[in-house]
Design an enzyme around this catalytic site. Structure first.
Site, PDB file in Angstrom:
ATOM      1  N   CYS A  94      -5.085  -3.183   3.115  1.00 16.75           N
ATOM      2  CA  CYS A  94      -4.700  -2.895   4.468  1.00 16.75           C
ATOM      3  C   CYS A  94      -5.786  -3.373   5.593  1.00 16.75           C
ATOM      4  O   CYS A  94      -6.175  -4.300   5.807  1.00 16.75           O
ATOM      5  CB  CYS A  94      -3.926  -1.544   4.441  1.00 16.75           C
ATOM      6  SG  CYS A  94      -3.042  -1.300   5.934  1.00 16.75           S
TER       7      CYS A  94
ATOM      8  N   LYS B 254      -9.797   1.220  -2.162  1.00 10.64           N
ATOM      9  CA  LYS B 254      -9.948   0.837  -0.897  1.00 10.64           C
ATOM     10  C   LYS B 254     -11.433   1.228  -0.219  1.00 10.64           C
ATOM     11  O   LYS B 254     -11.673   2.515  -0.080  1.00 10.64           O
ATOM     12  CB  LYS B 254      -8.741   1.473   0.426  1.00 10.64           C
ATOM     13  CG  LYS B 254      -8.713   0.892   1.556  1.00 10.64           C
ATOM     14  CD  LYS B 254      -7.613   1.518   2.270  1.00 10.64           C
ATOM     15  CE  LYS B 254      -7.262   0.979   3.910  1.00 10.64           C
ATOM     16  NZ  LYS B 254      -6.287   1.646   4.483  1.00 10.64           N
TER      17      LYS B 254
ATOM     18  N   GLU C 133       0.822  -1.259  -0.044  1.00 14.03           N
ATOM     19  CA  GLU C 133      -0.136   0.043   0.001  1.00 14.03           C
ATOM     20  C   GLU C 133       0.796   1.182   0.096  1.00 14.03           C
ATOM     21  O   GLU C 133       1.932   1.254   0.596  1.00 14.03           O
ATOM     22  CB  GLU C 133      -0.851  -0.030   1.373  1.00 14.03           C
ATOM     23  CG  GLU C 133      -1.435   1.102   1.424  1.00 14.03           C
ATOM     24  CD  GLU C 133      -2.540   1.253   2.899  1.00 14.03           C
ATOM     25  OE1 GLU C 133      -3.442   1.818   2.936  1.00 14.03           O
ATOM     26  OE2 GLU C 133      -2.010   0.735   3.692  1.00 14.03           O
TER      27      GLU C 133
END
Length: 320
Positions: free
Chosen positions: A177, A130, A45
């Site tokens: 993440c 995300k 990321e």
């Protein structure tokens, strides 16, 4: 005939606010992966940059395409053009976490935390934005509010085949993440056909020490997929983009590291160093973590323990 085994790798980095330097590290990792016959490289990321604050992130995101993303694309394209063999299969595929400018109402105010899938010809074939943003305030720990600078995604990207040839059996699901804490996402990606799920990350040291490996193993066991977690590692220089680096005495961001590949039984296939283990003197730090994954093994796990046929959505009121 499609292959059942594949050599993959995580490229561990410690990105700074200098896009060009980060691109240098990323292309070095790509070259190292090619030298080890890796077919898919997963990068962390925010591989393009780690910023000082929300405004700085918006500023850097405007340059990410030219100074980082295009550099990686051109590098992958050049490797493909030099290589011999089937055009569909030669070279390397790269998954990488980056920032891109938001559009619409958030244009100029926020960025998108995206994971790109760069195919072996250097084209961006898939983009995932995300979904879950990291807004936390841990006592005696970090205070991070990702939503100050990041626009959340609104949909899951369906898993996709690596290619239509030799690697057609490998189906990749993209997540990023903090998404790893939401087991319904991994379950949904599995339900949609994934056998590889990737969580590129920049985990904090506090949460990494407590939960990093445990979360990865849990999501692998839940989904019966390979889980691939390429990580940022170490203390980020968020003043690297200014001529007079004034980082001394400033509050810094540190990422946990320990990039890891986990099998569908929850076993660690390969892992890298944590921030405490890595060589601190290395300015443009990187580490390549290589492992082989086996879809015949995935199929055996799913056949021997067919949990997805035992689910009871009619009891819980929803199907992931």
């Amino acid at each position: 005939m499609s292959a059942s085994k594949l050599t993959i790798a995580c490229g561990q980095m410690c990105s700074s606010s200098n896009l060009a330097a980060n691109a240098r590290v990323a292309t070095k990792l790509i070259d190292q992966a090619v030298a080890k016959n890796v077919k898919v490289l997963f990068l962390p990321e925010a591989a393009d940059y780690i910023s000082r604050d929300a405004a700085h992130s918006v500023q850097l995101a405007n340059d990410s395409k030219e100074k980082f993303i295009n550099v990686l694309q051109n590098h992958v394209r050049a490797i493909h053009d030099r290589a011999e063999g089937n055009a569909q299969e030669k070279g390397i595929f790269v998954a990488v976490g980056v920032h891109e400018p938001a559009e619409g109402a958030n244009k100029g105010k926020k960025v998108r935390n995206n994971q790109l899938w760069i195919d072996n010809r250097g084209e961006i074939a898939h983009t995932y934005q995300k979904l879950h943003l990291f807004d936390i305030n841990i006592p005696n720990g970090p205070i991070l509010k990702e939503s100050n600078s990041v626009e959340p995604g609104q949909e899951i990207l369906p898993p996709f085949k690596i290619n239509e040839g030799e690697f057609a059996k490998f189906s990749v699901g993209l997540a990023i993440c903090y998404d790893i804490r939401f087991n319904e996402m991994a379950l949904r990606l599995r339900r949609l056909g994934a056998n590889i799920i990737t969580f590129p990350s920049a985990f904090t040291t506090r949460t990494g020490e407590a939960h990093w490996l445990e979360l990865g193993k849990a999501r692998a066991i839940d989904s019966q997929c390979y889980v691939v977690m390429a990580a940022q590692c170490g203390e980020h220089d968020v003043y690297a983009d200014v001529e007079e680096n004034t980082a001394e005495g400033k509050k810094v961001r540190v990422s946990y590291g320990q990039s890891v590949i986990i099998g569908p039984w929850g076993e660690v296939v390969a892992k890298g160093d944590t921030y405490l283990e890595r060589p601190q003197e290395e300015k443009e730090y990187s580490q390549l973590i290589v492992g082989e994954i086996d879809l015949d093994y995935v199929e055996k796990i799913r056949r021997d323990l067919p949990v997805f046929t035992h689910r009871r959505p009619e009891i819980f009121g929803y199907e992931v």
